[in-house]
Design a protein around this motif. Structure first.
Motif, short mmCIF file in Angstrom:
data_model
loop_
_atom_site.label_atom_id
_atom_site.label_comp_id
_atom_site.label_asym_id
_atom_site.label_seq_id
_atom_site.Cartn_x
_atom_site.Cartn_y
_atom_site.Cartn_z
N CYS A 26 0.83 -1.21 0.00
CA CYS A 26 0.00 0.00 0.00
C CYS A 26 0.87 1.26 0.00
O CYS A 26 0.55 2.25 -0.67
CB CYS A 26 -0.94 0.00 1.19
N LYS A 27 1.97 1.22 0.72
CA LYS A 27 2.90 2.36 0.70
C LYS A 27 3.54 2.50 -0.69
O LYS A 27 3.68 3.61 -1.20
CB LYS A 27 3.99 2.16 1.76
N CYS A 28 3.92 1.37 -1.28
CA CYS A 28 4.46 1.42 -2.64
C CYS A 28 3.44 1.97 -3.62
O CYS A 28 3.78 2.75 -4.52
CB CYS A 28 4.89 0.02 -3.07
N HIS A 29 2.19 1.55 -3.45
CA HIS A 29 1.13 2.02 -4.34
C HIS A 29 0.93 3.53 -4.20
O HIS A 29 0.73 4.24 -5.18
CB HIS A 29 -0.17 1.27 -4.02
N THR A 30 0.98 4.02 -2.97
CA THR A 30 0.86 5.47 -2.75
C THR A 30 1.97 6.22 -3.47
O THR A 30 1.73 7.23 -4.14
CB THR A 30 0.90 5.78 -1.24
N ASN A 31 3.20 5.73 -3.35
CA ASN A 31 4.32 6.36 -4.05
C ASN A 31 4.12 6.32 -5.56
O ASN A 31 4.42 7.29 -6.27
CB ASN A 31 5.63 5.66 -3.68
N PHE A 32 3.62 5.20 -6.05
CA PHE A 32 3.36 5.03 -7.48
C PHE A 32 2.36 6.07 -7.98
O PHE A 32 2.54 6.69 -9.03
CB PHE A 32 2.85 3.62 -7.70
N ILE A 33 1.29 6.26 -7.22
CA ILE A 33 0.26 7.23 -7.61
C ILE A 33 0.81 8.64 -7.57
O ILE A 33 0.60 9.45 -8.48
CB ILE A 33 -0.97 7.09 -6.68
N GLU A 34 1.56 8.94 -6.50
CA GLU A 34 2.08 10.31 -6.34
C GLU A 34 3.12 10.65 -7.40
O GLU A 34 3.17 11.79 -7.87
CB GLU A 34 2.67 10.46 -4.94
N LYS A 35 3.92 9.70 -7.79
CA LYS A 35 4.94 9.96 -8.80
C LYS A 35 4.35 9.98 -10.21
O LYS A 35 4.94 10.58 -11.12
CB LYS A 35 6.05 8.90 -8.73
#
Length: 329
Positions: A315-324
């Motif tokens: 979920c943290k990786c996914h958040t970074n993916f969305i933000e980038k």
């Protein structure tokens, strides 16, 4: 490679019969995805359980694997706890979120039928008795909070379950799910935990009737299943966050093979694990790094689940993916 991949996938699909529920399931998944997107919610497709590979058209015998669907069912619960909507694509009769805890229990041993008290003089002497069913909470530990969580998820419309049975069923429904989630873009996550067969017999080469036993050994020629990660990442849902799983028996080859998968298919994450330690330890492999997740001895004694750590990390990786806004994790 993309053209070859698409050609192999199209060839496989054209040689298989779609599952009986294909059209209905596709509509349901599209409506579910659109409804969640309208609320701005992230949606994760969790695939779960093994895929059955028939050996005959009128199937009596088939090849299967050991997957019970535990990882997928457990992970679905943890995604729901982190406010994801979950599209749960699971093998028929595999473990299911929430009820998975009681899969080894005979339900009839946990239930009691008790007569309800008579309403008084208004109830005729010949009236049929009314019964209520009570659950023995000693046999069904923690059933009240588990049931409350499940009911809350159902009432909020956050879980859609779709069943498959055979390998071809799974691949048809995976494509339909990807097409349903594609409009969500980077807010869609794929968590491909199903144990998908690597080999199959094309329908055009399969005997129609039951294979007869005889004096000679049975010889079967099977073909490689096209790797659906390729069209999934390139064509079906190119903006989504995709997590695949890599199970090996040789720990020395685990990370190397996970990295090869990332380089080949260009998706975001491989969750790598070995057969013997998969319940307590995994390695999260991305293009940039690898992270080991492991249960401590005390966590094992407390019956903690490695899936909780996997889901929280992803979920943290996914958040970074969305933000980038790109494919870097």
């Amino acid at each position: 490679m993309a053209a070859d991949c698409e050609s192999e996938t199209s060839g496989f699909m054209s040689d298989c019969e779609p599952p009986p529920n294909a059209a209905h399931s596709a509509r349901a998944m599209a409506q579910f995805a659109a409804g969640q997107a309208a609320q701005g919610r992230r949606v994760v497709l969790v695939t779960s359980g093994g895929t059955k590979v028939p050996l005959e058209s009128r199937t009596v015998r088939f090849l299967d694997n050991f997957s019970s669907g535990w990882r997928g069912a457990a992970s679905a619960e943890y995604f729901l706890g982190l406010e994801y909507a979950v599209l749960f694509l699971h093998r028929h009769r595999s473990l299911f979120p929430f009820s998975r805890r009681y899969s080894a229990i005979n339900l009839l041993d946990a239930l009691r039928a008790e007569p309800e008290p008579r309403a008084g003089a208004g109830a005729g002497a010949g009236a049929e008795p009314r019964w209520r069913v009570e659950a023995d909470q000693a046999v069904l530990p923690a059933i009240v909070p588990v049931l409350q969580r499940y009911q809350a998820v159902r009432e909020a419309g956050l879980l859609l379950a779709v069943e498959f049975s055979t390998l071809s069923d799974y691949l048809y429904l995976l494509r339909a799910a990807a097409q349903a989630l594609s409009p969500i873009g980077p807010k869609a996550m794929f968590y491909l935990a199903a144990a998908v067969s690597d080999f199959f017999i094309p329908a055009s080469e399969m005997p129609e009737h039951k294979i007869q036993s005889g004096a000679s050994p049975l010889q079967i020629t099977m073909r490689m299943v096209p790797k659906m990660l390729c069209p999934l990442v390139k064509d079906w849902a190119p903006q989504a966050f995709v997590t695949s799983f890599k199970l090996e028996t040789d720990a020395s080859q685990l990370v190397c093979r996970a990295r090869k998968s990332l380089e080949t298919y260009r998706h975001q994450v491989v969750v790598a694990n070995t057969l013997d330690t998969r319940r307590v330890q995994v390695i999260i492999v991305t293009m940039d790094c690898q992270t080991e997740l492991k249960l401590t001895e005390s966590e094992v004694k407390e019956n903690s689940e490695i899936e909780k750590k996997i889901v929280e990390h992803l979920c943290k990786c996914h958040t970074n993916f969305i933000e980038k806004g790109n494919n870097l994790v």
